[in-house]
Design a protein around this motif. Structure first.
Motif, PDB file in Angstrom:
ATOM      1  N   TYR A  42      51.664  55.949  45.796  1.00  0.00           N
ATOM      2  CA  TYR A  42      50.538  56.199  45.044  1.00  0.00           C
ATOM      3  C   TYR A  42      51.072  56.397  43.810  1.00  0.00           C
ATOM      4  CZ  TYR A  42      46.001  58.592  43.178  1.00  0.00           C
ATOM      5  OH  TYR A  42      44.934  58.901  42.713  1.00  0.00           O
TER       6      TYR A  42
ATOM      7  N   THR B 232      53.335  59.552  35.312  1.00  0.00           N
ATOM      8  CA  THR B 232      53.505  60.362  34.060  1.00  0.00           C
ATOM      9  C   THR B 232      52.507  61.449  33.992  1.00  0.00           C
ATOM     10  OG1 THR B 232      52.074  59.022  32.807  1.00  0.00           O
ATOM     11  CG2 THR B 232      54.482  58.380  32.833  1.00  0.00           C
ATOM     12  N   LYS B 233      52.548  62.423  33.092  1.00  0.00           N
ATOM     13  CA  LYS B 233      51.416  63.398  33.260  1.00  0.00           C
ATOM     14  C   LYS B 233      50.213  62.684  32.494  1.00  0.00           C
ATOM     15  CE  LYS B 233      54.798  67.230  31.880  1.00  0.00           C
ATOM     16  NZ  LYS B 233      55.158  67.896  33.164  1.00  0.00           N
TER      17      LYS B 233
ATOM     18  N   GLN C   2      54.978  75.615  41.799  1.00  0.00           N
ATOM     19  CA  GLN C   2      55.301  75.025  40.317  1.00  0.00           C
ATOM     20  C   GLN C   2      55.475  76.232  39.418  1.00  0.00           C
ATOM     21  OE1 GLN C   2      55.177  71.805  39.391  1.00  0.00           O
ATOM     22  NE2 GLN C   2      55.267  71.804  41.423  1.00  0.00           N
TER      23      GLN C   2
ATOM     24  N   ASP D 169      59.017  57.094  42.412  1.00  0.00           N
ATOM     25  CA  ASP D 169      58.265  57.554  41.339  1.00  0.00           C
ATOM     26  C   ASP D 169      56.707  58.076  41.888  1.00  0.00           C
ATOM     27  OD1 ASP D 169      59.831  56.909  39.250  1.00  0.00           O
ATOM     28  OD2 ASP D 169      58.830  54.996  38.692  1.00  0.00           O
TER      29      ASP D 169
ATOM     30  N   VAL E 168      53.657  59.900  43.888  1.00  0.00           N
ATOM     31  CA  VAL E 168      53.380  61.294  44.163  1.00  0.00           C
ATOM     32  C   VAL E 168      53.111  61.452  45.777  1.00  0.00           C
ATOM     33  CG1 VAL E 168      52.820  62.081  41.801  1.00  0.00           C
ATOM     34  CG2 VAL E 168      50.943  61.018  43.444  1.00  0.00           C
TER      35      VAL E 168
ATOM     36  N   ALA F 285      54.857  67.221  45.980  1.00  0.00           N
ATOM     37  CA  ALA F 285      54.095  68.636  45.103  1.00  0.00           C
ATOM     38  C   ALA F 285      55.005  68.977  43.958  1.00  0.00           C
ATOM     39  CB  ALA F 285      54.082  69.701  46.058  1.00  0.00           C
ATOM     40  N   GLY F 286      56.542  68.397  43.974  1.00  0.00           N
ATOM     41  CA  GLY F 286      57.415  68.958  42.855  1.00  0.00           C
ATOM     42  C   GLY F 286      57.501  67.806  41.818  1.00  0.00           C
ATOM     43  N   HIS F 287      56.704  66.677  41.914  1.00  0.00           N
ATOM     44  CA  HIS F 287      56.680  65.561  41.097  1.00  0.00           C
ATOM     45  C   HIS F 287      56.396  66.054  39.764  1.00  0.00           C
ATOM     46  CE1 HIS F 287      55.899  61.734  39.372  1.00  0.00           C
ATOM     47  NE2 HIS F 287      56.270  61.000  40.195  1.00  0.00           N
ATOM     48  N   PRO F 288      57.376  65.697  38.755  1.00  0.00           N
ATOM     49  CA  PRO F 288      57.325  65.849  37.427  1.00  0.00           C
ATOM     50  C   PRO F 288      55.905  65.792  36.779  1.00  0.00           C
ATOM     51  CG  PRO F 288      59.179  64.573  37.711  1.00  0.00           C
ATOM     52  CD  PRO F 288      58.552  64.524  39.078  1.00  0.00           C
ATOM     53  N   ALA F 289      55.340  64.745  37.089  1.00  0.00           N
ATOM     54  CA  ALA F 289      53.876  64.422  36.470  1.00  0.00           C
ATOM     55  C   ALA F 289      53.138  65.682  36.852  1.00  0.00           C
ATOM     56  CB  ALA F 289      53.320  63.143  37.069  1.00  0.00           C
ATOM     57  N   LEU F 290      53.260  66.321  37.920  1.00  0.00           N
ATOM     58  CA  LEU F 290      52.410  67.515  38.324  1.00  0.00           C
ATOM     59  C   LEU F 290      52.867  68.902  37.898  1.00  0.00           C
ATOM     60  CD1 LEU F 290      51.953  66.553  42.059  1.00  0.00           C
ATOM     61  CD2 LEU F 290      50.484  65.932  40.148  1.00  0.00           C
ATOM     62  N   SER F 291      53.861  68.658  37.271  1.00  0.00           N
ATOM     63  CA  SER F 291      54.346  70.271  36.478  1.00  0.00           C
ATOM     64  C   SER F 291      53.443  70.435  35.481  1.00  0.00           C
ATOM     65  CB  SER F 291      55.724  70.002  36.207  1.00  0.00           C
ATOM     66  OG  SER F 291      56.080  69.106  35.229  1.00  0.00           O
ATOM     67  N   ASP F 292      53.510  71.617  34.977  1.00  0.00           N
ATOM     68  CA  ASP F 292      52.635  72.335  34.035  1.00  0.00           C
ATOM     69  C   ASP F 292      51.183  71.978  34.152  1.00  0.00           C
ATOM     70  OD1 ASP F 292      55.046  73.116  32.881  1.00  0.00           O
ATOM     71  OD2 ASP F 292      55.199  70.920  31.734  1.00  0.00           O
TER      72      ASP F 292
END
Lengths: 53, 137
Positions: free
Chosen positions: A10, A14-15, A52, B11, B13, B27-34
């Motif tokens: 999936y 990126t954020k 997190q 890359d 998730v 769950a620790g993917h950078p896109a999900l942080s913050d």
């Protein structure tokens, strides 16, 4: 050992991707008058339990 | 595994590994942080539902469904179809990705107490997702 077919995951890189996914879902829900806020699960643990933080 | 496959997987998730019948979620993917707590939980649910929908599609979609991917994508909500096109999936993966995304959206909607066909979803896509997932709402 048998080789596995490379799966395609999936793609959420990126954020900005995450923000877009949330925004698309919110727009669709709003379009039919549904509150887009996440209602959670009844059996939710405390939010601070996730890794997190 | 080819470097491009390995990069794509690193890359991601989430991923459904068909041979192992396993859904993996990073769950620790950078896109999900913050993310705030609600958004984080929502995204984890979204990823899990997406991957489960993907798994069902891989197993149950017919050859004709796969061949119909481009046409189905054209019927999808614009935001959904644009994301799938931009993500670089092959045409043969369009149907699986669409089923996965719509399944996740239907589950999220159901979590809010909404059932039945949403007004924003084309009936052909809804019937396809119902057939593949045995969705009965």
């Amino acid at each position: 050992m048998e080789r596995l077919t490379p799966p395609k995951g999936y793609t959420v890189t990126t954020k900005q991707d995450v923000e877009e996914i949330i925004a698309i879902e919110a727009e669709l829900l709003r379009s039919e008058g549904v509150d887009p806020r996440w209602p959670g699960f009844p059996e939710d643990r405390k939010p601070e339990d996730h890794q997190q933080k | 595994m080819a470097p491009t496959d390995r990069r794509g997987l690193a890359d991601a998730v989430g991923v459904w590994i068909e041979e192992l019948r396993l859904v993996l979620v990073d769950a620790g993917h950078p896109a999900l942080s913050d993310l705030d707590d609600q958004s984080f939980e929502m995204m984890l649910a979204r990823i899990a539902w997406h991957e489960w929908g993907h798994a069902l599609s891989v197993v149950r979609a017919e050859t004709e469904d796969i061949a119909d991917g481009e046409r189905l994508l054209a019927l999808a909500p614009r935001g959904v179809s644009e994301r799938i096109r931009r993500a670089g999936y092959r045409r043969s993966q369009f149907t699986h990705e669409l089923v996965a995304d719509i399944y996740a959206l239907l589950m999220s909607r159901r979590r809010r107490g909404e059932t039945g066909k949403p007004p924003w979803l084309d009936d052909r896509i809804y019937q396809l997702v119902r057939r593949i997932s045995t969705w009965n709402d």
